[in-house]
Design an enzyme around this catalytic site. Structure first.
Site, mmCIF file in Angstrom:
data_model
loop_
_atom_site.group_PDB
_atom_site.id
_atom_site.type_symbol
_atom_site.label_atom_id
_atom_site.label_comp_id
_atom_site.label_asym_id
_atom_site.label_seq_id
_atom_site.Cartn_x
_atom_site.Cartn_y
_atom_site.Cartn_z
ATOM 1 C CG ASP A 43 -1.903 1.108 1.285
ATOM 2 O OD1 ASP A 43 -1.697 2.115 0.583
ATOM 3 O OD2 ASP A 43 -2.895 0.978 2.040
ATOM 4 C CG HIS A 44 3.205 3.851 -3.233
ATOM 5 N ND1 HIS A 44 4.175 4.431 -2.458
ATOM 6 C CD2 HIS A 44 3.788 3.633 -4.452
ATOM 7 C CE1 HIS A 44 5.291 4.579 -3.159
ATOM 8 N NE2 HIS A 44 5.090 4.089 -4.366
ATOM 9 N NE ARG A 45 -4.058 3.919 1.516
ATOM 10 C CZ ARG A 45 -5.195 3.463 2.020
ATOM 11 N NH1 ARG A 45 -6.238 4.293 2.161
ATOM 12 N NH2 ARG A 45 -5.329 2.197 2.384
#
Length: 460
Positions: A430-432
């Site tokens: 998850d790039h967040r």
């Protein structure tokens, strides 16, 4: 007194379950916490215990039906003092009058709500004439109604896919259980197939107050020029839950992925040494065991991959423990049970935990608790002969690691070319929560443990 048993909240936000089979019939005497039914949620096969002791009065739901949480499932007649008709002697003898004792609080196995009170009075051996008169009529009226077949979920699914009507079969397994072989016999047209009423041992059917699951329809066939076929299968259970979870994950978490190919020859050599060690006897050590250990070690240096994005609170939650999910392909669909506090387990215990979870998943006995609370997941796509992939995140998790197939390939080793065992590892994240550099560091740490097991001490 009549008590109604409803479908309890089985947790994890599940709002409904499929009633797989009843394990009791009308007129059966049940004890507190006795299993009365098996239900299949979107996550697991669950046994429902009775929160009351008494006699089954009515079954309100047919096997195979989908039931919402809180809906009535059955009614039970709870023990009451016997009633003696005028002019008739008692059919039962209650225990001699004794000083009343305070009711005991007895716990139930599934959260039906408040605890029930268990009377200290001994159970009567028979029923009163009034009770018998009231229930014999009901039993006679219901006699002959079909009952749901005894069959495990994987076999039920096989029969559904093949268009076999389970309600017309008698099983050859224990207590009439319909087996996979029974279903395949019917499909093959074997005359010895255990179809009800043909070559099957007589088995009295308990009285049921509901009709059995309606016969399953054969695959839908349409005929036109070219003669095409199509099969329609209802989306229920694990498949329905998995589809919803994957859509949610794909459209809420910005996915990214990276991969690395590593020489795992040293890891395989270590496994051979460990398997030869008498201290490791009885433990099934595999490359998955080593990867699982490597993941728990690498998380210590890269905690952002063991985290959760709390949208409501606007916070990133990093876990101080690792509940390691192990993706398991089963007849019911993909399940991801997790090993709680996997980071605290030594290699033998970790191997045992992986074995126990995957076997339970394939047998359909995984509990909702096993399927909840995972913080990071491993999926072994290599067992399917696949080299690499970009798996979708389990909702609520920051990363999932995919293990590819182990291949014997030419590889550079000490400035020379040698045949080595190599494997590709890929991680979706998850790039967040996770930057590309953090994902790369995590992946190279995992690969480093497999390529150079001696470096483990430097990573702990």
């Amino acid at each position: 007194m009549i008590r109604t048993i409803t479908l309890p909240d089985l947790g994890e936000g599940l709002t409904e379950s499929d009633l797989v089979e009843w394990t009791v019939a009308v007129g059966d005497t049940v004890t507190l916490n006795q299993v009365v039914a098996e239900v299949e949620t979107a996550k697991a096969l669950v046994q429902l215990p009775s929160p009351y002791a008494g006699v089954v009065a009515e079954l309100l739901v047919a096997a195979g039906a989908t039931v919402p949480v809180g809906a009535p499932l059955m009614t039970i007649t709870v023990d009451e003092p016997s009633v003696v008709p005028d002019g008739a002697g008692p059919l039962v003898e209650d225990a001699a009058d004794e000083p009343a004792k305070a009711p005991e609080r007895t716990a139930v196995l599934v959260g039906y709500g408040p605890l029930v009170e268990a009377s200290s009075r001994p159970r009567r051996r028979e029923r009163s004439a009034a009770w018998v008169a009231a229930h014999v009529v009901d039993a006679v009226a219901l006699a002959g109604r079909p009952i749901g077949p005894r069959v495990l979920p994987p076999v039920r699914k096989l029969a559904h896919d093949l268009g076999v009507d389970l309600n017309r079969m008698e099983g050859t397994g224990k207590d009439g259980l319909i087996t996979r072989e029974d279903v395949l016999h019917v499909v093959s047209g074997d005359r010895s197939a255990p179809v009800a009423g043909r070559n099957a041992p007589a088995r009295p059917a308990p009285v049921r107050s509901v009709s059995a699951r309606p016969p399953l329809s054969p695959p839908r066939v349409t005929t036109s020029q070219g003669s095409t076929r199509e099969r329609r299968t209802a989306v229920t259970g694990v498949r329905k839950q998995t589809a919803a979870a994957m859509v949610t994950s794909a459209f809420t978490a910005p996915h990214a992925s990276t991969s690395v190919t590593v020489d795992v020859t040293p890891a395989l050599e270590l496994l051979e040494h460990l398997r030869a060690d008498r201290a490791m006897a009885g433990h099934r050590l595999t490359i998955l065991t080593l990867v699982a250990k490597a993941v728990t070690i690498a998380i210590g240096r890269n905690p952002s991959l063991n985290a959760h994005w709390d949208e409501k609170a606007g916070e990133i939650v990093e876990y101080a423990y690792v509940n390691l999910g192990i993706a398991a392909a089963t007849a019911r669909g993909l399940l991801v049970p997790s090993i709680k506090d996997a980071d605290g387990l030594r290699l033998p215990a970790l191997a045992d935990a992986i074995d126990a979870l995957t076997e339970a998943a394939r047998a359909g006995t995984t509990t909702p608790a096993d399927l909840a609370g995972g913080t990071i997941t491993i999926t072994n796509i290599g067992v399917l002969g696949v080299d690499t992939g970009t798996p979708i995140l389990v909702p609520g998790q920051a990363a999932i690691l995919a293990m590819g197939a182990i291949r014997r390939r030419p590889w550079e080793l000490q400035d020379e070319i040698a045949l080595r065992h190599v494997m590709t590892l890929s991680v979706s994240f998850d790039h967040r929560l996770v930057d590309g550099a953090e994902a790369a560091h995590f992946l190279t740490d995992v690969a480093g443990v497999l390529a150079r097991p001696g470096t483990v001490l430097s990573l702990v």
